[in-house]
Design an enzyme around this catalytic site. Sequence first.
Site, PDB file in Angstrom:
ATOM      1  N   ASP A 178       5.499   0.691  12.071  1.00 44.98           N
ATOM      2  CA  ASP A 178       4.286   0.028  11.583  1.00 44.98           C
ATOM      3  C   ASP A 178       4.178  -1.432  12.036  1.00 44.98           C
ATOM      4  OD1 ASP A 178       3.384   2.293  10.411  1.00 44.98           O
ATOM      5  OD2 ASP A 178       3.806   1.707   8.342  1.00 44.98           O
ATOM      6  N   CYS A 203      -3.892  13.121  13.933  1.00 44.05           N
ATOM      7  CA  CYS A 203      -4.409  11.785  13.660  1.00 44.05           C
ATOM      8  C   CYS A 203      -4.228  10.941  14.901  1.00 44.05           C
ATOM      9  CB  CYS A 203      -3.764  11.183  12.426  1.00 44.05           C
ATOM     10  SG  CYS A 203      -2.224  10.382  12.705  1.00 44.05           S
ATOM     11  N   ARG A 212      -8.271  -0.348   5.448  1.00 44.33           N
ATOM     12  CA  ARG A 212      -7.497   0.685   4.746  1.00 44.33           C
ATOM     13  C   ARG A 212      -6.214   0.109   4.161  1.00 44.33           C
ATOM     14  NH1 ARG A 212      -5.756   5.449   8.054  1.00 44.33           N
ATOM     15  NH2 ARG A 212      -4.664   5.637   6.096  1.00 44.33           N
ATOM     16  N   LYS A 269       0.839  -1.206   0.000  1.00 41.93           N
ATOM     17  CA  LYS A 269       0.000   0.000   0.000  1.00 41.93           C
ATOM     18  C   LYS A 269       0.876   1.260   0.000  1.00 41.93           C
ATOM     19  CE  LYS A 269      -1.548   1.665   4.047  1.00 41.93           C
ATOM     20  NZ  LYS A 269      -1.205   3.083   4.267  1.00 41.93           N
ATOM     21  N   ASN A 270       1.895   1.263   0.847  1.00 39.45           N
ATOM     22  CA  ASN A 270       2.702   2.482   0.985  1.00 39.45           C
ATOM     23  C   ASN A 270       3.619   2.746  -0.216  1.00 39.45           C
ATOM     24  OD1 ASN A 270       1.465   2.987   3.366  1.00 39.45           O
ATOM     25  ND2 ASN A 270       3.244   2.600   4.684  1.00 39.45           N
ATOM     26  N   ARG A 318       1.694  14.599  13.536  1.00 35.01           N
ATOM     27  CA  ARG A 318       2.009  14.378  12.111  1.00 35.01           C
ATOM     28  C   ARG A 318       1.844  15.615  11.228  1.00 35.01           C
ATOM     29  NH1 ARG A 318      -0.201   8.534  10.350  1.00 35.01           N
ATOM     30  NH2 ARG A 318       1.481   8.660   8.862  1.00 35.01           N
TER      31      ARG A 318
HETATM   32  C1  UD1 Z   1       4.873   6.899   6.455  1.00 36.21           C
HETATM   33  C2  UD1 Z   1       4.007   5.668   6.275  1.00 36.21           C
HETATM   34  C3  UD1 Z   1       3.488   5.185   7.626  1.00 36.21           C
HETATM   35  C4  UD1 Z   1       4.636   4.984   8.605  1.00 36.21           C
HETATM   36  C5  UD1 Z   1       5.521   6.216   8.665  1.00 36.21           C
HETATM   37  C6  UD1 Z   1       6.788   5.979   9.481  1.00 36.21           C
HETATM   38  C7  UD1 Z   1       3.053   5.999   4.071  1.00 36.21           C
HETATM   39  C8  UD1 Z   1       1.849   6.292   3.267  1.00 36.21           C
HETATM   40  N1  UD1 Z   1       2.908   6.021   5.398  1.00 36.21           N
HETATM   41  O1  UD1 Z   1       4.038   7.912   7.026  1.00 36.21           O
HETATM   42  O2  UD1 Z   1       2.807   3.947   7.407  1.00 36.21           O
HETATM   43  O3  UD1 Z   1       4.120   4.718   9.895  1.00 36.21           O
HETATM   44  O4  UD1 Z   1       5.946   6.603   7.338  1.00 36.21           O
HETATM   45  O5  UD1 Z   1       7.515   4.928   8.969  1.00 36.21           O
HETATM   46  O6  UD1 Z   1       4.111   5.716   3.546  1.00 36.21           O
HETATM   47  N2  UD1 Z   1       7.181  14.711  10.529  1.00 36.21           N
HETATM   48  C9  UD1 Z   1       7.291  16.063  10.794  1.00 36.21           C
HETATM   49  N3  UD1 Z   1       7.089  16.936   9.748  1.00 36.21           N
HETATM   50  C10 UD1 Z   1       6.787  16.526   8.488  1.00 36.21           C
HETATM   51  C11 UD1 Z   1       6.686  15.149   8.235  1.00 36.21           C
HETATM   52  C12 UD1 Z   1       6.891  14.255   9.278  1.00 36.21           C
HETATM   53  O7  UD1 Z   1       7.556  16.452  11.917  1.00 36.21           O
HETATM   54  O8  UD1 Z   1       6.621  17.378   7.605  1.00 36.21           O
HETATM   55  C13 UD1 Z   1       7.374  13.742  11.625  1.00 36.21           C
HETATM   56  C14 UD1 Z   1       6.120  12.909  11.929  1.00 36.21           C
HETATM   57  O9  UD1 Z   1       5.231  13.590  12.800  1.00 36.21           O
HETATM   58  C15 UD1 Z   1       6.714  11.664  12.534  1.00 36.21           C
HETATM   59  C16 UD1 Z   1       8.038  11.495  11.774  1.00 36.21           C
HETATM   60  O10 UD1 Z   1       8.331  12.778  11.197  1.00 36.21           O
HETATM   61  O11 UD1 Z   1       7.003  11.862  13.906  1.00 36.21           O
HETATM   62  C17 UD1 Z   1       8.011  10.486  10.670  1.00 36.21           C
HETATM   63  O12 UD1 Z   1       6.862  10.684   9.876  1.00 36.21           O
HETATM   64  P1  UD1 Z   1       6.815  10.348   8.324  1.00 36.21           P
HETATM   65  O13 UD1 Z   1       7.979   9.481   7.959  1.00 36.21           O
HETATM   66  O14 UD1 Z   1       6.619  11.589   7.566  1.00 36.21           O
HETATM   67  O15 UD1 Z   1       5.488   9.468   8.251  1.00 36.21           O
HETATM   68  P2  UD1 Z   1       4.531   9.426   6.996  1.00 36.21           P
HETATM   69  O16 UD1 Z   1       5.333   9.649   5.770  1.00 36.21           O
HETATM   70  O17 UD1 Z   1       3.335  10.271   7.236  1.00 36.21           O
END
Ligand code: UD1
Length: 427
Positions: free
Chosen positions: A308, A120, A400, A22-23, A125
Amino acid sequence: MDKFVIRGGNPLLGTVRISGAKNAALPAMAAALLTDEPVILENIPQVRDIETTRELLAAMGAEVELGYGRAQHRTTICCRNLASPEASYELVKTMRASTLVLGPLIARCGRARVSLPGGCAIGARPIDLHIKGLERLGAKIVQEHGYVEASVERLRGAEIVFDKITVTGTEDLLMAATLTEGETIMQNCAREPEVADLACLLNKMGANIEGAGTATIRVKGVSKLHGAKHRIIPDRIEAATFIAAGALTDGDLNVCGCDPSHLDALLQKLQEVGVKTKHTSDSVRVEGNGALKAADVITEEYPGFPTDLQAQYMALATQAEGTSIVTENIFENRFMHALEMVRMGANIKIEGRRAIVRGKTQLSGAAVLASDLRASASLVLAALVAEGETIIDRVYHIDRGYENIEEKLRAVGAQIRRIGEILPRKK
Ligand code: UD1
């Protein structure tokens, strides 16, 4: 709202086939926005988030064909006529990964309007790193009325150092960088296999990307991308969930159609816990031996132990002899499942980012609530070893991201069925 009814106690025996990731599929579908030619994606999992992405792209004017019958895991996306480069709150609030359209839309259309995702279930996030990166590429961004509005004449290549490692942030910027003028060097990038898979698709579309899957990615911008055909990698989290299920239930399970090289962190941890696994190039066989030993786990970015899988590991830890400390480093509020497992008889204490799990405890079936995607999967695992019947509410979370999980589990011996909510009759 559907529920799962699970009767625990059966070992899982046989073979289960893993679906596409999915990701990896979500950013790949967003990448189709970068070209006016069709992009054909194979091994697309049939899960709710894919349907949400289809709706998101269709609302912008894209033609998205999801295959049926023999072609059911294939989608063809053509973004020739994009009417409005906008992602509405209605869709973004149901799936945070919708923000993946931001980068491709600015790069292709020179403007984008994407709803801010908000909080969320597992933490704040934010998407500040996506926004900062796009500003480095020259986009003008304002945040108004809950939306990010971005515009630019043409993006310019730049150096981007991520303050923190972000998976979708890396993917969003990677897509935007493909159509810039000049070169982009991105540092402190996410190294997840899903990032590398996206780069592989983008390169097939005519992009010039090197280093995806490492911390430094170089992108030489091109003026146009074209259509391509690509097969999505297997879902490592689904594979790991089934491997954990095989170990937990003392089963003998062959998890096929996966990529064991993406599962190193889990397979090493299982060895520590005392679970035997054997793998080929595309399958992992897990044989339970009844006795699990406690082992600590710390979630980290890839190639570390995935956040995850933290919830699923916790279910396993309740069945291991001794104390396991599970530390969650990525998200600040990702222990909702622990409270539900406690209701099933687990001995778990939460101290900030650490969960202290004392085992082995006999779990007993109970009515529990799924709070997010992976938490739901962990409750299914706990239910498979619980005595008696467990009813898991809000399984729409699991829908999902897991394709036909109940059918796949039933085929290897689990007693699981889905029930719909019975509404009271109108008088
Ligand atoms: C992706 C995965 C999710 C997984 C996560 C961590 C997808 C669709 N989802 O989510 O399943 O749990 O990686 O492996 O691929 N952060 C910030 N600012 C930002 C972006 C992120 O502070 O602009 C922080 C987040 O709050 C979190 C950390 O960085 O604490 C990692 O998040 P991130 O890797 O961005 O997660 P997702 O990409 O949303």
